[in-house]
Write an enzyme that holds these catalytic residues in place. Structure first.
Site, PDB file in Angstrom:
ATOM      1  N   GLY A 164       0.833  -1.197   0.000  1.00 22.83           N
ATOM      2  CA  GLY A 164       0.000   0.000   0.000  1.00 22.83           C
ATOM      3  C   GLY A 164       0.864   1.242   0.000  1.00 22.83           C
ATOM      4  O   GLY A 164       0.501   2.259  -0.584  1.00 22.83           O
ATOM      5  N   GLY A 197       1.994   3.810 -11.902  1.00 21.88           N
ATOM      6  CA  GLY A 197       2.307   4.994 -11.107  1.00 21.88           C
ATOM      7  C   GLY A 197       3.456   4.760 -10.147  1.00 21.88           C
ATOM      8  O   GLY A 197       4.324   5.623  -9.966  1.00 21.88           O
ATOM      9  N   LYS A 288      -7.733   1.894 -16.895  1.00 24.19           N
ATOM     10  CA  LYS A 288      -8.276   2.040 -15.547  1.00 24.19           C
ATOM     11  C   LYS A 288      -9.805   2.089 -15.627  1.00 24.19           C
ATOM     12  O   LYS A 288     -10.373   2.801 -16.462  1.00 24.19           O
ATOM     13  CB  LYS A 288      -7.730   3.312 -14.911  1.00 24.19           C
ATOM     14  N   HIS A 302      -9.892   7.768  -9.316  1.00 20.43           N
ATOM     15  CA  HIS A 302      -9.024   6.970  -8.444  1.00 20.43           C
ATOM     16  C   HIS A 302      -9.534   7.024  -7.006  1.00 20.43           C
ATOM     17  O   HIS A 302      -9.831   8.090  -6.466  1.00 20.43           O
ATOM     18  CB  HIS A 302      -7.588   7.498  -8.484  1.00 20.43           C
ATOM     19  N   ARG A 362      30.755  -3.497  16.911  1.00 15.38           N
ATOM     20  CA  ARG A 362      30.456  -3.876  15.523  1.00 15.38           C
ATOM     21  C   ARG A 362      31.197  -5.164  15.135  1.00 15.38           C
ATOM     22  O   ARG A 362      30.665  -5.995  14.394  1.00 15.38           O
ATOM     23  CB  ARG A 362      30.810  -2.738  14.566  1.00 15.38           C
ATOM     24  N   SER A 389      32.916  -2.886   7.191  1.00 15.88           N
ATOM     25  CA  SER A 389      32.786  -1.929   8.299  1.00 15.88           C
ATOM     26  C   SER A 389      31.830  -2.443   9.364  1.00 15.88           C
ATOM     27  O   SER A 389      32.060  -2.249  10.562  1.00 15.88           O
ATOM     28  CB  SER A 389      32.293  -0.574   7.778  1.00 15.88           C
ATOM     29  N   GLU A 410      19.766   0.709   0.293  1.00 15.19           N
ATOM     30  CA  GLU A 410      19.287   0.282   1.615  1.00 15.19           C
ATOM     31  C   GLU A 410      17.786   0.025   1.653  1.00 15.19           C
ATOM     32  O   GLU A 410      17.323  -0.851   2.383  1.00 15.19           O
ATOM     33  CB  GLU A 410      19.658   1.338   2.667  1.00 15.19           C
TER      34      GLU A 410
END
Length: 668
Positions: A164, A197, A288, A302, A362, A389, A410
């Site tokens: 969504g 879209g 559509k 829409h 880390r 790293s 990411e």
């Protein structure tokens, strides 16, 4: 056999020679020639018989009717977005996919992700026609206590990830496909339906780059190019040739079809199953609101239901198109997905550090993750080109086939990790610098709505990273993750607690975030120390304690140094390591503080004031009128300098703690 070979040659010749789509666009000979088709054992395409094709058309119209009726009953929803995808959904579920209908989460089933999640009503209609939902349930769409929400969520067994927030479904689907191909090594395929879209979202193209790089030929996406967005036409409208060129440029095998022609869809989906070494994108030109007179291909519809005084006429006009009584059902899947056990995952060996040894948390993360991989073959790791790293490269060296390099993307890394975790196929740990999770916040937010058990690890937190400067400093991450429902936030202060945090995260439901630091910190716990989620550790206490200091990570080192210095002057403080910031151990913090003379708390954190440790502690003791909290944190945008210089400048080092303790003691 001769006819079989002739048909194959004819099909290939037709495809190699191009031909025009319904929009007049040319099919690229180069792309067709590079498709990597499995020539050796390719079965000939068998055109479905006329009755089946008509049944698929009828099913598409039945799905339209359900979608229109449900949204009109609800008074809101997206019937026009459903109608453009009706033939696509009909052919996918009733001709192409392999499913055990009464076991939607059977690991052998094909997967489907509705990336254009606002078209949820047609997905619900599909499962009603399959017999898993009752047709009467469709009338409960968007109502209180209904399972059928406005956008899909995993409280429904046939939904693996919530969608969504547009542009995220393909990344999750890519994670599922990677899992199927490389971990499960199973026959199930993964399908994803996108809207045109949402192709404006960069995360879609991150996912496309990932899928082609890893040759995910068990992944097929369908782009529903219905031309219209929410407030105006999509930027490319029906420029199908541009979509095709873009998809091919990203390394996908591409098919262009009339999205309302079930025969073209049947053939394109079959062709996708024949492609080796590439994912497939089926670009479907649609309209559509298809089938709704006066609404089809019109703007400003829409998210609007058909008015109740008009819906009967609309439905009757679509019903008139249904002529065939033939019933359709999906085929049965191949049962070759291996059994998986994700229970009671342990470190293969306990922490083994020397007292007062200095180790960056880390690095301890990498050590622990590799150990988990030895214990359970379903533990996997992902990274965004920071593995040397974050030290996730230690896992890669130990378990190279279970490491996924997601490169500098990411948002997609989080989506892929969520996809890998679906149906409890893996325990995934995804790592990068803590600050870079900010750009994936929406993916993390949606992961929580998806009820995902993904584990995210952010290194290089705070100003303590030093010379790299503020763009690399994670100073907002605790605030980000504290807002996420069902999240658990670990902030270990040494290598021993880090290893145990990784182990606990692997067994904790919901989103887990582990915050690790760049500087080496002294070992403060015995290797045998036991840790629990939501349980703090009291590291220093004395019956003469003036107040309590709560610190974590690098500031724990500073707090302990301050405590030692103050003790030499006869001033004693209680020092608490919260271990988890969420949930916070309010009982231990409250009890310890009330045992001190001033009943005050100082929080010290390598994070901005907003949303971090200080606010978590303040909220935990807010209802106690006696306890007062003084917060020490990073007060503004930092700059390049040494770690020590920055801790001093922003007054979160031992010197500043000593000063603050004395000031608060004098104010008693």
């Amino acid at each position: 056999q001769v006819r079989h070979r002739g048909l194959v040659r004819a099909a290939l010749a037709s495809r190699a020679g191009g031909g025009a789509g319904r929009d007049g666009s040319a099919h690229s000979p180069a792309a067709r020639g590079a498709s990597g088709r499995r020539m050796a054992d390719m079965a000939c395409y068998h055109r479905p018989d006329a009755a089946t094709l008509q049944a698929l058309r009828d099913m598409a119209n039945t799905l339209r009717i359900h979608s229109i009726s449900a949204t009109t009953e609800a008074g809101s929803g997206h019937p026009t977005s459903c109608c453009s995808a009706a033939e696509i959904m009909s052919v996918l579920f009733f001709h192409n996919m392999k499913l055990k209908v009464q076991e939607p989460r059977n690991p052998n089933n094909d997967r489907f992700v509705l990336s254009k999640g606002h078209a949820a009503p047609i997905l619900y209609a599909v499962w009603a026609e399959l017999g898993f939902l009752c047709a009467g349930q469709l009338a409960t769409l968007r109502k209180m206590d209904s399972l059928l929400e406005g956008h899909p969520v995993p409280k429904l067994e046939f939904v693996d990830v919530a969608t969504g927030s547009l542009g995220q479904g393909l990344g999750a689907a890519a994670g599922m496909a990677y899992t199927g191909k490389h971990f499960d090594k199973a026959s199930y395929r993964v399908y994803c339906l996108l809207g045109d879209g949402e192709s404006s979202e960069g995360s879609v193209w991150e996912a496309m780059a990932f899928a082609s790089h890893y040759k995910l030929d068990n992944l097929m996406a369908v782009l529903d190019v219905n031309r219209l967005g929410q407030s105006e036409p999509a930027p490319l409208q029906h420029k199908i040739e541009i979509y095709r060129k873009r998809c091919e440029a990203f390394g996908w095998h591409t098919e262009v079809v009339d999205g309302h022609c079930v025969e073209e869809l049947c053939k394109a989906f079959w062709q996708a199953s024949m492609i080796n070494g590439k994912p497939t994108m089926v670009i479907a030109k649609t309209f559509k609101g298809k089938g709704i007179e006066g609404v089809e291909d019109k703007e400003n519809w829409h998210g609007k239901a058909i008015p109740k005084d008009e819906v009967e006429a609309v439905i009757n006009s679509i019903k008139a198109l249904i002529t065939n009584e033939k019933k359709l059902a999906p085929g049965q899947p191949t049962e070759d997905a291996p059994p998986v056990c994700l229970e009671n995952i342990k470190l293969s060996a306990p922490p083994a550090y020397k007292h007062l040894e200095k180790v960056a948390t880390r690095k301890a993360y990498g050590t622990a993750l590799a150990k988990l991989g030895h214990d359970n073959k379903n533990v996997i790791a992902l990274d965004g080109d920071t593995k040397n790293s974050t030290f996730s490269d230690m896992f890669k060296k130990a378990h190279p086939k279970r490491f996924i390099e997601c490169y500098i993307a990411e948002q997609n890394m989080v989506s892929v990790a969520v996809g890998c975790c679906t149906r409890d196929r893996t325990v995934a740990f995804a790592s990068t610098f803590a600050c870079f999770f900010c750009r994936a916040f929406d993916q993390i937010r949606m992961a929580a709505i998806s009820e995902s058990n993904v584990n995210l690890v952010g290194s290089h937190c705070g100003i303590s990273i030093g010379e790299d400067g503020p763009s690399q400093m994670g100073l907002e991450d605790l605030a980000l993750f504290r807002t996420i429902p069902s999240s658990t936030i670990f902030y270990p202060s040494d290598a021993v607690s880090t290893e145990r945090a990784v182990e606990l995260a692997a067994n904790t439901k919901g989103i887990c975030f582990i915050r690790t630091s760049r500087p080496e910190t002294t070992i403060i716990y015995k290797n045998t120390e036991v840790f629990e989620v939501g349980k703090a550790k009291v590291l220093r206490k004395n019956n003469k304690d003036m107040l309590t200091v709560v610190a974590a990570g690098v500031t724990m080192r500073e707090a302990l140094a301050a405590a030692a210095e103050l003790a030499e002057e006869g001033i004693y403080i209680r020092v608490i390591d919260p271990f988890t910031i969420k949930p916070i151990d309010d009982q231990t913090i409250t009890y310890c503080t009330k045992c001190t003379k001033l009943k005050k708390i100082i929080t010290v954190e390598d994070h901005y004031y907003e949303g971090g440790l200080g606010e978590a502690v303040t909220a935990a003791v807010a209802l106690d009128p006696v306890i007062k909290v003084h917060r020490m944190a990073v007060s503004g945008v930092a700059f390049s300098a040494t770690s020590a210089e920055l801790l001093e400048k922003f007054e979160i080092d031992a010197k500043a703690i000593v000063k603050t303790v004395k000031e608060l003691s004098e104010d008693q």
